[in-house]
Design an enzyme around this catalytic site. Sequence first.
Site, PDB file in Angstrom:
ATOM      1  N   LYS A 180       0.917  -1.330   0.080  1.00 22.86           N
ATOM      2  CA  LYS A 180       0.036   0.093  -0.142  1.00 22.86           C
ATOM      3  C   LYS A 180       0.855   1.338  -0.001  1.00 22.86           C
ATOM      4  CE  LYS A 180      -1.628   2.727   2.907  1.00 22.86           C
ATOM      5  NZ  LYS A 180      -1.429   4.092   2.164  1.00 22.86           N
ATOM      6  N   ALA A 182       1.957   5.323  -0.385  1.00 26.02           N
ATOM      7  CA  ALA A 182       1.324   6.555   0.424  1.00 26.02           C
ATOM      8  C   ALA A 182       0.385   7.181  -0.551  1.00 26.02           C
ATOM      9  CB  ALA A 182       2.335   7.500   0.598  1.00 26.02           C
ATOM     10  N   GLU A 255      10.264   1.001  10.258  1.00 25.89           N
ATOM     11  CA  GLU A 255      11.149   2.079   9.885  1.00 25.89           C
ATOM     12  C   GLU A 255      10.694   3.414  10.340  1.00 25.89           C
ATOM     13  OE1 GLU A 255      13.161   4.837   8.183  1.00 25.89           O
ATOM     14  OE2 GLU A 255      13.119   3.639   6.614  1.00 25.89           O
ATOM     15  N   CYS A 289      14.077  10.250   6.385  1.00 25.89           N
ATOM     16  CA  CYS A 289      14.358   9.908   7.677  1.00 25.89           C
ATOM     17  C   CYS A 289      15.823   9.809   8.091  1.00 25.89           C
ATOM     18  CB  CYS A 289      13.836   8.454   7.999  1.00 25.89           C
ATOM     19  SG  CYS A 289      12.296   7.946   7.299  1.00 25.89           S
ATOM     20  N   GLU A 386      11.594  15.948  14.155  1.00 27.63           N
ATOM     21  CA  GLU A 386      12.076  15.693  12.742  1.00 27.63           C
ATOM     22  C   GLU A 386      11.773  17.068  11.760  1.00 27.63           C
ATOM     23  OE1 GLU A 386      10.623  12.028  10.859  1.00 27.63           O
ATOM     24  OE2 GLU A 386      12.483  11.708  10.004  1.00 27.63           O
TER      25      GLU A 386
END
Length: 485
Positions: A180, A182, A255, A289, A386
């Site tokens: 799936k 985004a 992750e 990330c 972040e």
Amino acid sequence: MNLNDPSLLRSRCYVGGHWVSAASGKFFPVVNPASGEEIARVPALAADEARQAIEAAASALPVWQKRTAEERAEFLKRWHRQILENREDLARIVTLENGKPFAEALGEVDYGAGFVDWFAGEALRAYGETIPSPWPGRRILTFKQPVGVCAAITPWNFPLAMLTRKCAAALAAGCTAVAKPAAETPLTALALAELAERAGIPAGVVNVITGPAEVLGTELATHPKVRKLSFTGSTRVGRLLMAQAAPTLKRLSLELGGNAPFLVFADADLKAALSGAMLAKFRNGGQSCVAANRFLVQKEVYEEFAAELAQRIAALKVGPGFEAGVQVGPLIHAKAVAKIEALIAEAVAQGAQVVTGGGRHLLGGNFFQPTLLKDVSPRMRIFAEEIFGPVAILTAFTDDEEAIALANASEYGLAAYFYTQDLKRALRVAEALECGMVGVNVGRVSTPVAPFGGIKQSGFGREGSKYGLEEYLEIKYLCLGVGEE
Ligand code: SIN
């Protein structure tokens, strides 16, 4: 869209070898983040349609897992060839829906194809072992067997590489997969499904579904036939999926978010550190990330590093990803722009200084100026969160102990980078940093051959490398009686 092969642009889901729309007729638009224009519409599947994809993967499993490792490797090699043969078109689709500069999109296709190639090789190396037996009349053996049906929930920032990193490993291990992507970037995933079909990968082995994240994510996380879920995305959603997956005790790879520190010691080769900083910060416009989130610089070289970094940042060319020479594309959507704007405003109100950039770009829309803030304090929200955008923040430190303490003062633990020419310091600092990946005198660590993953609130599990295959394998132990005890 100017594709060499327009049939790569699929706007239906791929389930059990069929291209399907939502029974409800519902769809959602895919928008070019550089222009705000609608590129395509893809199906908004419902929960029962996600279940059909899981059933398709479950039906394909018995035959796929019985294929020899060599056969599975051969399918993966064909998929790999298809991806490379359509490299430019795939990169165009990535740039169109994600916004990253076309040169970077080409790099992502190569990186993503690398996982398919790597796992084609690893399929052949799912070795078991023999263990010295404590009993004279018995032998102890272990086998590796596929986990079963796997779900892959992939992010928008690397729409191609994150799908191949998960699905190629699953297929190599003998698992079948439901992916799936985004909602922002489903077209790359659907193009990969088209290429998997052209590679002859049997129906049901790879399925790609699109639709509302909560509905499809919940189905993938709770369905008892899904035995493994691999997710790349935010820590918030990772926790939710983990809770949803608990009743069926699925294997998980998560992750999640990062807050990578980038340390520059006074003995560093400053030119190399500056180049590494630009790469670690501005790859994909900082939307990664593993992007350097906090630059921690030793006092002796702080001002010099800040001045030179500011010059390089101010020279970056911002624009739509297809424009020649563009180095930083748009952010993914307006929400991301607003979040970064708020983080900067709050930091500046608390005493941080804008050295360059600092706000929305003149191009408007989702474009943001590459920015450098200095004198950022660890108490500021921009230090803790972040950033996920083209904003570098600088904080000074005095000695190794302070540097390590500042670097580790984060709930995240994905990547870290540092520059020094002192070998003893390199080992000491690398061992002390709380994270899954460390770059020493380099600004990029990602490659299909090395284990990618984090600790703390960055999640767990490793992708790529030989460890990436293990995530999709179970160990079965066999105790074999061979005579008198
Ligand atoms: C990520 O940001 O999620 C992945 C980046 C990479 O693989 O380098």
